[in-house]
Write a protein that holds these residues in place. Sequence first.
Motif, short mmCIF file in Angstrom:
data_model
loop_
_atom_site.label_atom_id
_atom_site.label_comp_id
_atom_site.label_asym_id
_atom_site.label_seq_id
_atom_site.Cartn_x
_atom_site.Cartn_y
_atom_site.Cartn_z
N UNK A 38 36.07 92.36 5.23
CA UNK A 38 35.62 90.95 5.32
C UNK A 38 34.42 90.48 4.62
N UNK A 39 33.66 91.09 4.43
CA UNK A 39 32.40 90.72 3.81
C UNK A 39 32.43 91.25 2.31
N UNK A 40 32.42 90.10 1.34
CA UNK A 40 32.56 90.43 0.03
C UNK A 40 31.28 89.95 -0.71
N UNK A 41 31.19 90.26 -1.93
CA UNK A 41 29.86 89.81 -2.67
C UNK A 41 30.16 88.26 -2.98
N UNK A 42 29.17 87.73 -2.80
CA UNK A 42 29.21 86.04 -3.04
C UNK A 42 29.33 85.78 -4.09
N UNK A 43 30.60 85.09 -4.56
CA UNK A 43 30.91 84.69 -6.02
C UNK A 43 32.06 83.46 -5.80
N UNK A 44 32.32 82.83 -6.66
CA UNK A 44 33.29 81.92 -6.89
C UNK A 44 34.58 82.63 -6.86
N UNK A 45 35.29 82.19 -6.15
CA UNK A 45 36.78 82.88 -6.05
C UNK A 45 38.04 81.41 -6.03
#
Length: 131
Positions: free
Chosen positions: A71-78
Amino acid sequence: MSNNATTWRVTGFAGGTCMVVALVRTLDGVAITENDVNRITCTVYNLGRHDGDMFEPVEGHDHVELDLSQVLVTEEDRTFGEEVVTCNFIHSPDISVHPAFPTRGYRYMIRYDIFPVNGYISPIQIIYEAI
């Protein structure tokens, strides 16, 4: 329940699910990572036809401990469809065994409690109106 939680409202289908996408930050404004969190739980509450009529966990969705790496992913634009969102948290309640939002016309609260290594992080809350 914490008074510091931000609550969003969405509408979706009874028997369906939803994808929760958020940018979760510490009180200092830093996006959280797996190293910042001990655990995250998700509970879906049945609120009845109007907020406050009921407040009971939905079967199979009571304090479900989530896998942080899922559930925790690298902060980025998706990109979701045509929308671009900056996020570091993505989750959909699992409906493979028990529906999360079983009854049309009812409201449900999805609540994520985040237990950080240090400090405090406000819960994530979503009111889901099943149609």
